[in-house]
Enzyme design. Structure first.
Site, mmCIF file in Angstrom:
data_model
loop_
_atom_site.group_PDB
_atom_site.id
_atom_site.type_symbol
_atom_site.label_atom_id
_atom_site.label_comp_id
_atom_site.label_asym_id
_atom_site.label_seq_id
_atom_site.Cartn_x
_atom_site.Cartn_y
_atom_site.Cartn_z
ATOM 1 N N MET A 113 0.839 -1.199 0.000
ATOM 2 C CA MET A 113 0.000 0.000 0.000
ATOM 3 C C MET A 113 0.880 1.258 0.000
ATOM 4 O O MET A 113 0.421 2.347 0.347
ATOM 5 C CB MET A 113 -0.930 -0.004 1.212
ATOM 6 C CG MET A 113 -1.897 -1.191 1.170
ATOM 7 S SD MET A 113 -3.404 -0.952 2.101
ATOM 8 C CE MET A 113 -2.743 -0.728 3.737
ATOM 9 N N HIS A 171 9.086 1.078 3.340
ATOM 10 C CA HIS A 171 10.187 1.086 4.314
ATOM 11 C C HIS A 171 11.026 -0.163 4.076
ATOM 12 O O HIS A 171 10.724 -0.964 3.163
ATOM 13 C CB HIS A 171 9.633 1.146 5.751
ATOM 14 C CG HIS A 171 8.566 0.117 6.033
ATOM 15 N ND1 HIS A 171 8.825 -1.226 6.109
ATOM 16 C CD2 HIS A 171 7.222 0.242 6.217
ATOM 17 C CE1 HIS A 171 7.718 -1.887 6.374
ATOM 18 N NE2 HIS A 171 6.713 -1.017 6.418
ATOM 19 N N HIS A 175 9.297 -3.607 3.481
ATOM 20 C CA HIS A 175 8.840 -3.863 2.105
ATOM 21 C C HIS A 175 10.035 -4.247 1.219
ATOM 22 O O HIS A 175 9.954 -5.160 0.401
ATOM 23 C CB HIS A 175 8.198 -2.603 1.502
ATOM 24 C CG HIS A 175 6.950 -2.138 2.186
ATOM 25 N ND1 HIS A 175 6.881 -0.957 2.886
ATOM 26 C CD2 HIS A 175 5.715 -2.682 2.258
ATOM 27 C CE1 HIS A 175 5.657 -0.788 3.354
ATOM 28 N NE2 HIS A 175 4.923 -1.815 2.996
ATOM 29 N N GLN A 198 -10.417 -2.530 2.213
ATOM 30 C CA GLN A 198 -9.943 -3.176 3.434
ATOM 31 C C GLN A 198 -9.892 -2.231 4.628
ATOM 32 O O GLN A 198 -9.440 -2.605 5.703
ATOM 33 C CB GLN A 198 -8.594 -3.867 3.214
ATOM 34 C CG GLN A 198 -7.416 -2.940 3.047
ATOM 35 C CD GLN A 198 -6.170 -3.709 2.642
ATOM 36 O OE1 GLN A 198 -6.080 -4.251 1.549
ATOM 37 N NE2 GLN A 198 -5.193 -3.777 3.537
ATOM 38 N N LYS A 224 4.566 -10.135 9.478
ATOM 39 C CA LYS A 224 4.069 -9.140 10.437
ATOM 40 C C LYS A 224 2.543 -9.151 10.403
ATOM 41 O O LYS A 224 1.894 -8.991 11.422
ATOM 42 C CB LYS A 224 4.599 -7.755 10.094
ATOM 43 C CG LYS A 224 3.912 -6.691 10.900
ATOM 44 C CD LYS A 224 4.588 -5.366 10.780
ATOM 45 C CE LYS A 224 3.856 -4.332 11.567
ATOM 46 N NZ LYS A 224 2.617 -3.913 10.875
ATOM 47 N N SER A 262 6.652 -0.343 10.052
ATOM 48 C CA SER A 262 5.291 -0.223 9.525
ATOM 49 C C SER A 262 5.138 1.145 8.889
ATOM 50 O O SER A 262 5.714 2.127 9.377
ATOM 51 C CB SER A 262 4.291 -0.370 10.679
ATOM 52 O OG SER A 262 3.030 0.128 10.283
ATOM 53 N N SER A 263 4.348 1.209 7.824
ATOM 54 C CA SER A 263 4.078 2.499 7.185
ATOM 55 C C SER A 263 3.440 3.470 8.174
ATOM 56 O O SER A 263 3.610 4.682 8.070
ATOM 57 C CB SER A 263 3.125 2.310 6.004
ATOM 58 O OG SER A 263 3.647 1.375 5.104
ATOM 59 N N ARG A 264 2.686 2.928 9.112
ATOM 60 C CA ARG A 264 1.961 3.790 10.059
ATOM 61 C C ARG A 264 2.882 4.436 11.090
ATOM 62 O O ARG A 264 2.472 5.378 11.764
ATOM 63 C CB ARG A 264 0.883 2.983 10.794
ATOM 64 C CG ARG A 264 -0.203 2.456 9.873
ATOM 65 C CD ARG A 264 -1.105 1.488 10.626
ATOM 66 N NE ARG A 264 -1.964 0.727 9.733
ATOM 67 C CZ ARG A 264 -3.159 1.117 9.321
ATOM 68 N NH1 ARG A 264 -3.651 2.238 9.755
ATOM 69 N NH2 ARG A 264 -3.861 0.370 8.500
HETATM 70 P P1 AMP Z 1 1.508 -2.921 3.442
HETATM 71 O O1 AMP Z 1 2.065 -1.888 2.512
HETATM 72 O O2 AMP Z 1 1.490 -2.504 4.874
HETATM 73 O O3 AMP Z 1 0.196 -3.496 2.951
HETATM 74 O O4 AMP Z 1 2.540 -4.127 3.406
HETATM 75 C C1 AMP Z 1 2.910 -4.741 2.190
HETATM 76 C C2 AMP Z 1 3.634 -6.024 2.506
HETATM 77 O O5 AMP Z 1 4.800 -5.735 3.282
HETATM 78 C C3 AMP Z 1 2.774 -6.980 3.340
HETATM 79 O O6 AMP Z 1 2.976 -8.310 2.884
HETATM 80 C C4 AMP Z 1 3.311 -6.780 4.724
HETATM 81 O O7 AMP Z 1 3.133 -7.899 5.579
HETATM 82 C C5 AMP Z 1 4.789 -6.541 4.450
HETATM 83 N N1 AMP Z 1 5.424 -5.853 5.567
HETATM 84 C C6 AMP Z 1 4.948 -4.774 6.251
HETATM 85 N N2 AMP Z 1 5.772 -4.449 7.267
HETATM 86 C C7 AMP Z 1 6.790 -5.350 7.236
HETATM 87 C C8 AMP Z 1 7.953 -5.567 8.039
HETATM 88 N N3 AMP Z 1 8.236 -4.779 9.080
HETATM 89 N N4 AMP Z 1 8.774 -6.583 7.716
HETATM 90 C C9 AMP Z 1 8.496 -7.398 6.656
HETATM 91 N N5 AMP Z 1 7.409 -7.263 5.866
HETATM 92 C C10 AMP Z 1 6.562 -6.248 6.155
#
Ligand code: AMP
Length: 276
Positions: free
Chosen positions: A26, A30, A33, A57, A145, A181-183
């Site tokens: 999304m 970081h 990703h 979602q 995660k 985390s992006s957040r």
């Molecule tokens: P998101 O952009 O938050 O939807 O995450 C995209 C992908 O990156 C998802 O498969 C997440 O589980 C993974 N992801 C997010 N944070 C981490 C992290 N700290 N370490 C490894 N993978 C991550």
């Protein structure tokens, strides 16, 4: 790196590229990703990353509005990570018409995250199914995660016979233990300082379990620790079976300690996987 922003261009790319490794995201990227991208690159010449903040979602419109968007920085990171193509669809591309289709993941979508984010995993299932059809990857990479998300996607692939291999990868953490985390960018400086409390509680719980404390005792101790720390509002802290995510009363060999808590305006989740 190709930047693909429409479906005909994606179709053209997918027809010409073989053995795609796919990393759906999304955005607000970081190092977590990028670790998925790096692993994908080890075995796939063509790595496609998608950036799509999926409205389906989000059960909370304020959370969707607050979700960080850093597209220029994301593109620069993906370019230097060696991604072959980045797919940035519009909401209309993914959802041209409202759908009445609904996926039901049973207990998997109502436990833990699902209990606090109704409809979340239906939205995740829908977007991942659509992205798999559009990108046609050989392998797709996800982070543990989001443990429950991994299990939902695994069910989706099994039950709908998607010809996609899944690779689930470990959580990358900051030096102080906070799961990336992006957040996290929405945390204030002070909140960022205390955020590692979540990971500390996971580790303390794991140590108590290893020392022989019962899951019930450990669960209660963690809940009390969160109650005593007024900066956090705990949603759940549980010790669960790794495939069903059901709460355990007797410790199995393989289990997960899972947590979700609000810190200020930010909702953080984390887990520790123990065993295979
Ligand atoms: P998101 O952009 O938050 O939807 O995450 C995209 C992908 O990156 C998802 O498969 C997440 O589980 C993974 N992801 C997010 N944070 C981490 C992290 N700290 N370490 C490894 N993978 C991550």
């Amino acid at each position: 790196m190709r930047i693909i922003q429409d479906l005909p261009s994606l179709k053209k790319y997918v027809t010409s590229a073989e053995n795609i490794g796919f990393v759906p995201t999304m955005g607000a990227l970081h190092a977590g990703h990028l670790s998925l991208v790096a692993t994908a690159r080890q075995t796939h010449e063509n790595v496609v990353c998608s950036i799509f903040v999926n409205p389906a979602q989000f059960n909370n419109s304020a959370d969707l509005a607050r979700y960080p968007r850093t597209i220029e920085a994301d593109l620069a990171m993906l370019e230097s990570a060696g991604v072959s193509a980045v797919f940035i669809p519009s909401v209309e591309d993914i959802y041209p018409k409202p759908t009445k289709l609904s996926l039901n993941f049973g207990d998997l979508e109502t436990r833990l995250e699902g209990a606090f984010r109704p409809g979340h995993f239906q939205g995740v299932g829908l977007v991942v199914a659509k992205l798999f059809h559009l990108v046609q990857p050989k392998t797709a990479f996800f982070g543990l995660k989001d443990l429950q998300q991994c299990l939902v996607i695994w069910r989706l692939v099994e039950d709908l016979s998607f010809p996609v291999e899944l690779s689930f990868l470990p959580t990358l953490r900051e030096a102080d233990g906070l799961a990336m985390s992006s957040r996290n960018v929405n945390l204030t400086d002070n909140e960022r300082l205390i955020a590692p409390f979540i990971h500390q509680q996971l580790q303390a719980a794991w140590q108590s379990l290893v020392a022989g404390a019962s899951p019930d005792t450990v669960r209660k101790a963690a809940q009390l620790a969160f109650e005593a720390n007024s900066a956090f509002r705990l949603e759940y802290f549980d010790i669960v079976e790794t495939e069903s995510l059901g709460s355990v009363s007797v410790l199995p060999e393989t289990y997960a300690i899972v947590v979700a808590a609000h810190l200020g305006k930010v909702r953080l989740i984390d887990n520790l996987l123990v065993g295979d």
